[in-house]
Write an enzyme that holds these catalytic residues in place. Sequence first.
Site: not given
Length: 352
Positions: A83-84, A113, A134, A171
Amino acid sequence: MPVNMERYEPREFSDFLERYIPELINGSFEGKHIVSVEQFRRNDLNQLFELAFDFREAVKNEEIIEVGKGKTMAALFYEPSTRTDMSFQSAMVTIGGDVNAASNGVDFSSVSKGETFADTVRAFGCYADVVVLRHPTVGSSYEAAYYLDRLNGTIINNPVLINGGDGPGEHPTQALLDAMTIVDFKGGFDGLNITMVGDLKYGRTVKSLSKLFALCEAQDTRIQLVSPKALRMTEDVLSFLSDHNIDFSETEDLEEVIGESDVIYLTRVQKERFDDQDEYERLKDSYIITPSVMERAKEEAILMHPLPRVSEMGSAAEQDLLDKDPRLVIFQQMENGRWVRMALMAKVLGVA
Ligand code: NCD
């Protein structure tokens, strides 16, 4: 002038909780990184939701929105998301902008890397006006904002960071869409009994939402925290609520409070945050809200969930049945994520 050759040695993310102080919105969103709900007050929410509701109306009327034309958003996600991720992308496209991403996800970017987080964030900042992050670690969005600020004046782009969830921390944009949903169905922030149920220790959405209600000085609103002892709301949030004079209570017994709740906010037990999976198994089904449990809730209550739901709304058949209960507003809540993120991006970009 000598060039500042200070080396950016890797540090603990938590260092940045002190090193970077998020700016208060204070009526003006433009150019501000969105890292914590602590940046918002009631007036900011009112302003934001007004635009979000306008955008919703415009989309409903099939109007074309172009305020974001020429702007780009990139999602830098180190943790899974449906959803986000999707709603941010959809929000940017719906305001007329574009989205940009590492073609095969962050695992295939230079992160594999051994690139430092500070450099990866700045790479994204060179190619996007909004970077949505996130990350599994608390403080990561503070570090990202700090390093994006250090880019200022060195490149043409001037990117803004939005925290899309930092581990068990915050959040903020989920709290915004949750608050918008409560305003949508309950008409405002005041005079409500809000019951938060489930994993209050690791769940970041409940932390941000509780703090947001405290910050907007919700009047006669009570927050009822329901969890097993092992998953209690963290002390920092409890003190935040006390400091802001928000009336709250804690219990392990959902039955005690379900009948007086105006908003029931159910959460998933956050499997990925447990070191001990046996402990997770023991706690995961602490609260299951099925149609028969909802029989004890008020007729005008709403049932919310940030999603994904796993087993806390029962079996697939019970979930299907629950979906028919008009008090379950999870899909409207989910869709509100699109409108509120459209409004937030338009505002931080200074185009609305
Ligand atoms: C939540 C999250 O990622 O914190 N999901 C979301 O963003 N809608 C809740 C969760 O994962 O349980």
